[in-house]
Design a protein around this motif. Sequence first.
Motif, PDB file in Angstrom:
ATOM      1  N   SER A 120       1.357   5.422   0.122  1.00  0.00           N
ATOM      2  CA  SER A 120       0.666   6.550   0.736  1.00  0.00           C
ATOM      3  C   SER A 120       1.485   7.814   0.533  1.00  0.00           C
ATOM      4  O   SER A 120       2.718   7.786   0.567  1.00  0.00           O
ATOM      5  CB  SER A 120       0.444   6.299   2.236  1.00  0.00           C
ATOM      6  N   ASP A 158      -7.860   1.651   7.936  1.00  0.00           N
ATOM      7  CA  ASP A 158      -8.990   0.926   7.350  1.00  0.00           C
ATOM      8  C   ASP A 158      -8.591   0.284   6.021  1.00  0.00           C
ATOM      9  O   ASP A 158      -8.991  -0.846   5.709  1.00  0.00           O
ATOM     10  CB  ASP A 158     -10.171   1.868   7.135  1.00  0.00           C
ATOM     11  N   LYS A 159      -7.813   1.004   5.236  1.00  0.00           N
ATOM     12  CA  LYS A 159      -7.389   0.493   3.929  1.00  0.00           C
ATOM     13  C   LYS A 159      -6.494  -0.739   4.088  1.00  0.00           C
ATOM     14  O   LYS A 159      -6.635  -1.728   3.371  1.00  0.00           O
ATOM     15  CB  LYS A 159      -6.634   1.591   3.182  1.00  0.00           C
ATOM     16  N   ILE A 160      -5.576  -0.677   5.039  1.00  0.00           N
ATOM     17  CA  ILE A 160      -4.619  -1.775   5.230  1.00  0.00           C
ATOM     18  C   ILE A 160      -5.302  -2.976   5.875  1.00  0.00           C
ATOM     19  O   ILE A 160      -5.032  -4.129   5.521  1.00  0.00           O
ATOM     20  CB  ILE A 160      -3.423  -1.298   6.071  1.00  0.00           C
ATOM     21  N   THR A 217       0.843  -1.190   0.000  1.00  0.00           N
ATOM     22  CA  THR A 217       0.000   0.000   0.000  1.00  0.00           C
ATOM     23  C   THR A 217       0.881   1.243   0.000  1.00  0.00           C
ATOM     24  O   THR A 217       1.708   1.419   0.903  1.00  0.00           O
ATOM     25  CB  THR A 217      -0.927   0.024   1.225  1.00  0.00           C
ATOM     26  N   GLN A 272      -3.536   4.792  -0.506  1.00  0.00           N
ATOM     27  CA  GLN A 272      -4.405   5.545   0.393  1.00  0.00           C
ATOM     28  C   GLN A 272      -3.747   6.883   0.723  1.00  0.00           C
ATOM     29  O   GLN A 272      -2.662   6.905   1.302  1.00  0.00           O
ATOM     30  CB  GLN A 272      -4.656   4.763   1.688  1.00  0.00           C
ATOM     31  N   ALA A 283      -8.279   6.362   8.037  1.00  0.00           N
ATOM     32  CA  ALA A 283      -8.595   5.850   6.698  1.00  0.00           C
ATOM     33  C   ALA A 283      -7.474   4.945   6.188  1.00  0.00           C
ATOM     34  O   ALA A 283      -7.721   3.946   5.497  1.00  0.00           O
ATOM     35  CB  ALA A 283      -8.826   7.014   5.731  1.00  0.00           C
ATOM     36  N   LEU A 284      -6.248   5.289   6.546  1.00  0.00           N
ATOM     37  CA  LEU A 284      -5.102   4.459   6.165  1.00  0.00           C
ATOM     38  C   LEU A 284      -5.184   3.094   6.842  1.00  0.00           C
ATOM     39  O   LEU A 284      -4.978   2.050   6.201  1.00  0.00           O
ATOM     40  CB  LEU A 284      -3.806   5.186   6.548  1.00  0.00           C
ATOM     41  N   ASP A 325      -5.992   7.252  -6.342  1.00  0.00           N
ATOM     42  CA  ASP A 325      -6.637   6.026  -5.912  1.00  0.00           C
ATOM     43  C   ASP A 325      -5.780   4.848  -6.363  1.00  0.00           C
ATOM     44  O   ASP A 325      -4.671   5.038  -6.881  1.00  0.00           O
ATOM     45  CB  ASP A 325      -8.057   5.930  -6.470  1.00  0.00           C
ATOM     46  N   ASP A 326      -6.279   3.622  -6.178  1.00  0.00           N
ATOM     47  CA  ASP A 326      -5.495   2.437  -6.541  1.00  0.00           C
ATOM     48  C   ASP A 326      -5.085   2.474  -8.008  1.00  0.00           C
ATOM     49  O   ASP A 326      -3.914   2.232  -8.355  1.00  0.00           O
ATOM     50  CB  ASP A 326      -6.299   1.165  -6.266  1.00  0.00           C
ATOM     51  N   PHE A 385      -1.756  -0.932  -3.896  1.00  0.00           N
ATOM     52  CA  PHE A 385      -2.939  -0.176  -3.490  1.00  0.00           C
ATOM     53  C   PHE A 385      -2.476   1.208  -3.033  1.00  0.00           C
ATOM     54  O   PHE A 385      -1.273   1.437  -2.844  1.00  0.00           O
ATOM     55  CB  PHE A 385      -3.680  -0.902  -2.365  1.00  0.00           C
TER      56      PHE A 385
END
Length: 487
Positions: free
Chosen positions: A45, A102-104, A43, A87, A99-100, A51-52, A85
């Motif tokens: 950042s 949550d993404k991971i 991921t 974020q 939010a990070l 976005d992805d 991915f």
Amino acid sequence: MQRNPVAKMLLFGATGDLAKRMLLPSLYGLHADGLLPAALTITGSARGELDDAGFRKEAREALDEFLPADRKDDAAIGSFLDRLFFQPADLSDESTFQALADKIGDVSGGLAIFLSTAPSLFEPAVKGLEKVGLAGDTVRIGLEKPLGYDLASSREINDTVAAVFPEERIFRIDHYLGKETVQNILALRFGNSFFEPVWNARGIDNVQITIAETVGLEDRAGYYEGAGALRDMVANHMLQLLALIAMEPPARYDMTEVRDEKAKVFRSLRQMTPADVPHCTVTGQYLGGAVKGEIVKGYDEELGKDSDTETFVAIKAHVDNWRWQGVPFYLRTGKRMAVRRSEIAIQFKAVPHSMFAGRGGLLQPNTLVIRLQPEEYIELLVMAKEPGLDREGVRLREVPLKLSLDAEFAGTRRRIAYERLLLDLIEGDQTLFVRRDEVEAQWTWIDAIRAGWEANGTKPKHYPAGTWGPNAAVALTERDGVTWMDD
């Protein structure tokens, strides 16, 4: 070493220059060779609104630009991009961390974080990670330099990180330690019996370590103006090379034994007093000149203002222990130098008596050269007799015994340093990463030099771009009867 690979990776600064040039190509190389855990997700950042899909597009463009042609494989690139991915996050804004997280998602399978950011963001970064559950027992963190500008700031950063991550989960990166030739120093020293008996003050006259760059400021003006050559190169890369040359044999090749021996070297470095500094250091700053046939500007012109920041430094250092007492270690690094070169030259002492002197034979002391870049080789300069009947005397000549790592291992792909370091971060092997006590011992030595410059009002001496630095650097060695290896 028991390996404990993680299931997820988080790259901060994923859209920056380091990521595009080094990190993404390195991770792709590991992926293409089947070395990454099969389920590993990566991921990225950074600030911004990617976005992805947008991140994958940028990653593909980076791979197109920076991968060698023979490494490009559409299928492998496609499957690598599937791992990626993105974020957005602002490390200075605590509200963006949830939010990070949550993404991971679940990090019970392990998470490796790579943090390449300004030191001022270290504290909010680690606190934000801790708050959202991204700093637990299964999480390790890799820290890219600069890790401070002096001992006080380094301790502040280390304390900040240590409040959240214990030392066994902190991976401080010095990319020089990932270079294949640097690791070969250990194989050369401790894998061959004939060096050890003379690898000390009885056998070695002096050691020279040179890291010469032909580039100027490029896009690093903001950082470099505050750092200078001493902090940028000597405080990490050069002292790490010195430690590998000077360290005692570790009992085992593991992260504790190797780093213990390096730390002993740093603690043995002779601290310079303000009175020592003018005699043991030289600072310089490049003026306009020509590099590889191209006219270039001086440092002040590139910067756009007058500055006393050094772009060159030469140092005469000593390791005060039993093995190295009296042996000078000459360190030299600079920008806009004559050639791009990183190498270590170890000059051995002359033979105690020459049997050839009465017949006109002249001997030179043996020298071992370890070239790190741009070529990678190990060369031992030895004396040999020139062919002939010797009616007018014995003629001796220095000849090289050369091991080219590029040629000898031509069938093996030469990996860039970050491939090894990222894989070690993912697998949890700290051997090639720098421990806190090493960092603080290095800064203690560096700070004494800077204090000496300040006490003496030292200003850098100018040198034309495309040369080997100020004339005073030549005098630094020649008053000891030593000449820099510039050929």
